[in-house]
Design a protein around this motif. Structure first.
Motif, mmCIF file in Angstrom:
data_model
loop_
_atom_site.group_PDB
_atom_site.id
_atom_site.type_symbol
_atom_site.label_atom_id
_atom_site.label_comp_id
_atom_site.label_asym_id
_atom_site.label_seq_id
_atom_site.Cartn_x
_atom_site.Cartn_y
_atom_site.Cartn_z
ATOM 1 N N GLY A 87 -22.958 -37.955 44.282
ATOM 2 C CA GLY A 87 -22.457 -36.942 45.204
ATOM 3 C C GLY A 87 -21.032 -37.223 45.648
ATOM 4 N N LEU A 88 -20.695 -38.486 45.836
ATOM 5 C CA LEU A 88 -19.337 -38.848 46.246
ATOM 6 C C LEU A 88 -18.344 -38.597 45.121
ATOM 7 N N GLN A 152 -13.302 -41.801 37.959
ATOM 8 C CA GLN A 152 -13.113 -42.929 38.868
ATOM 9 C C GLN A 152 -12.019 -42.620 39.881
ATOM 10 N N THR A 153 -11.865 -41.334 40.173
ATOM 11 C CA THR A 153 -10.863 -40.887 41.133
ATOM 12 C C THR A 153 -11.408 -40.992 42.550
ATOM 13 N N ILE A 154 -10.557 -41.385 43.481
ATOM 14 C CA ILE A 154 -10.949 -41.459 44.887
ATOM 15 C C ILE A 154 -10.983 -40.039 45.437
ATOM 16 N N THR A 155 -12.166 -39.473 45.558
ATOM 17 C CA THR A 155 -12.321 -38.110 46.061
ATOM 18 C C THR A 155 -12.228 -38.097 47.587
ATOM 19 N N SER A 156 -12.187 -36.881 48.155
ATOM 20 C CA SER A 156 -12.108 -36.749 49.608
ATOM 21 C C SER A 156 -13.349 -37.331 50.288
ATOM 22 N N VAL A 218 -10.615 -49.894 49.398
ATOM 23 C CA VAL A 218 -11.814 -49.063 49.477
ATOM 24 C C VAL A 218 -13.033 -49.928 49.767
ATOM 25 N N PHE A 219 -13.143 -51.053 49.068
ATOM 26 C CA PHE A 219 -14.296 -51.947 49.229
ATOM 27 C C PHE A 219 -14.415 -52.427 50.669
ATOM 28 N N SER A 220 -13.335 -52.974 51.212
ATOM 29 C CA SER A 220 -13.391 -53.550 52.559
ATOM 30 C C SER A 220 -13.559 -52.476 53.624
ATOM 31 N N LEU A 402 -9.537 -34.167 33.427
ATOM 32 C CA LEU A 402 -9.629 -34.492 34.846
ATOM 33 C C LEU A 402 -8.325 -34.123 35.534
ATOM 34 N N ILE A 403 -8.423 -33.218 36.529
ATOM 35 C CA ILE A 403 -7.244 -32.735 37.252
ATOM 36 C C ILE A 403 -7.382 -33.119 38.721
ATOM 37 N N ASP A 404 -6.388 -33.822 39.242
ATOM 38 C CA ASP A 404 -6.332 -34.172 40.666
ATOM 39 C C ASP A 404 -5.119 -33.458 41.250
ATOM 40 N N GLU A 405 -5.368 -32.260 41.833
ATOM 41 C CA GLU A 405 -4.257 -31.464 42.340
ATOM 42 C C GLU A 405 -3.552 -32.149 43.500
#
Length: 524
Positions: A87-88, A152-156, A218-220, A402-405
């Protein structure tokens, strides 16, 4: 005859006066007694009609069952973790909520709070063990899913769970209050809602994402959010259990030892929360400073329309939109320098100014909003067109692009094309990137053979040698592979230095003839 002229009053009058002087103090003396009586009545009501209605043995037994390490607990934790990370990655709140509903992590955390309240250290250790094993299992499963995923993109959704804030603390607090009340009063149907609100599983899934992508920030951040929620829930459950009369039957010495042990646990658990609160306070103050600093640069007719601060970025990123009758493009650098000094951190400022008049400003803002919406639609259309071009160049369906606007980044993994070399794929990427200078274009080629040689002439790279070097470095970066240079040592070291500057892992092996690059896995 007694002389009463000096006294000025008869004994009877004096007595009357004394009685009158004592009357004002009577209500004052009665007030503490009434207050003590009221407190006593409330305490008696709470003890008899509230605590007396709670079956502490039954509640404790149910909490023990919920916190046990079982096959059901491990399976449901793993499934919740898998659903949460999917989901993330897909930025689907509905899927993330589904993971929250499945997650059984609330059981051992609530058990930890109740175990602290009654001083059952065996139960306390069991709850901690159950929580740790379940959490590690969820993190590892999420990391594996992210590692094998092409996304593996950092999504919102992921970014929202990398930094705990004050709202996260209140959500955890109120959820724990509701959860503990429902458990104590035997109304556990409310736990479903509590599970949704507390959101213990999504932060763990983000921890797995950070582990798989080797992103310590992100991990911490996600781990701190999970620990913050966990601590808040456990301590709130402890407080609610104490409030409802859960006690341990201990001697005075044992009770003192319990109090000391609980204090030590509280202090140890509060350390990460203290760091979190300190950062939250700093960010809250930073927002106020940024807003104030920008407003001070414009007159009273100006309006700060939008302010976005990315505290996770390094340096801190600030984007602001101001409506002003007088444009001041020269102040951006000065404001950025002033903010860096006041915040004590380096910042990057993107200050967008829209010129508006003093009359009919509402209509002008509406026009500007419409213009921005039109620009966003045009940007979305350009992104779709870019996806089509990349899919044609790579020979894959559009859905595989994969597009990251938000970050203006596009990535596609190309299929093998007959007769196409690595240089061909690099040329395709360069051609598309030339038409989109604001975008970062990455076309990942299929594994292929590196150029046959990197020729030198008189100790200098030839034009063909430079082209071969460029293709070698590009392919190594895109495929994430190491390179071995075989040939004259001097030429090899010169090329290796250039490749290392691009972040490529390179080794040199002496050999006869022209310098030739090979993949590290194909050496020999």
């Amino acid at each position: 005859m007694n002389d009463t002229s000096g006294s000025g009053a008869s004994p009877e009058a004096a007595s009357t006066l004394d009685a009158g002087a004592e009357k004002p103090s009577a209500p004052t003396a009665a007030r503490p007694a009434n207050l003590r009586a009221l407190i006593g009545d409330v305490h008696e009501w709470w003890t008899v009609h509230v605590i007396g209605q709670v079956d502490q043995a039954e509640v404790t037994e149910r909490r023990r069952e919920d916190g046990k390490l079982s096959e059901h607990y491990l399976f449901m934790t793993a499934m919740a973790g898998g659903i949460a990370i999917l989901g993330l990655l897909l930025s689907s709140p509905a899927v993330v909520i589904g993971a929250m509903l499945l997650s059984p992590l609330m059981g051992p955390i609530m058990g930890l709070g109740f175990a602290l309240a009654i001083g059952d250290w065996a139960w306390l250790k069991q709850s901690v063990l159950t929580l740790v094993i379940g959490s590690v299992l969820a993190v590892l499963l999420c990391a594996v899913l992210v590692f094998i995923s092409p996304i593996q993109t950092i999504t919102s959704e992921i970014a929202a769970r990398t930094r705990p804030n004050l709202f996260d603390l209140f959500v955890a607090l109120f959820s724990a209050l509701a959860g503990a009340y429902a458990m104590i009063r035997g109304r556990e149907g409310a736990i479903v809602g509590v599970a949704i609100a507390t959101a213990l599983m999504p932060p763990l899934a983000v921890v797995g994402f950070g582990l798989a992508t080797w992103n310590f920030t992100v991990f911490s951040g996600a781990l701190l959010l999970f620990v913050t929620n966990f601590i808040t829930i456990a301590l709130t459950a402890f407080g609610m259990a104490k409030l409802y009369g859960f006690r341990a039957k201990l001697t005075k010495g044992q009770s003192q030892a319990q109090s000391f042990a609980v204090l030590v646990v509280f202090v140890a658990l509060a350390i990460p929360l203290a760091f979190s609160l300190n950062r939250i306070a700093w960010e809250t103050n930073a927002q106020r400073i940024v807003r104030s600093e920008i407003r001070e640069q414009f007159d009273a007719r100006s309006q700060l329309d939008l302010l976005e601060i990315d505290f996770a970025a390094a340096p801190v990123g600030i984007h602001a939109v101001v409506f002003t009758p007088v444009l001041r493009p020269e102040i951006e650098q000065a404001v950025a320098a002033s903010l860096a000094e006041r915040l004590g951190e380096t910042v990057t400022l993107d200050l967008v100014q829209y010129e508006v008049g003093t009359n009919d400003s509402a209509a002008e803002r509406a026009q500007l909003s419409a213009a921005r919406a039109r620009e966003e639609r045009e940007a979305s259309a350009r992104a779709e067109a870019l996806a089509v071009r990349l899919s044609l160049a790579a020979g894959v369906p559009t859905r595989e692009v994969l597009i990251d606007e938000a970050r203006r980044r596009a990535l596609v993994r190309a299929k093998r094309l007959d007769g196409a070399s690595l240089a061909t794929y690099r040329a395709l990427e360069a051609r598309i990137a030339a038409g989109e200078p604001d975008w970062t274009i990455e076309l990942i080629p299929p594994a292929g053979t590196l150029p046959a040689a990197i020729p030198f002439d008189g100790g200098e790279l030839t034009e063909a040698g430079q082209a071969a070097l460029n293709v070698t470095g590009w392919a190594a970066q895109r495929l994430g592979r190491g390179v071995v240079l075989i040939g004259p040592t001097g030429e090899g070291e010169a090329v290796a230095e250039a490749l290392r500057g691009e972040g490529v892992a390179v080794s040199v092996r002496s050999g006869a003839g022209v310098l030739r690059p090979v993949w590290a896995s194909e050496e020999g």
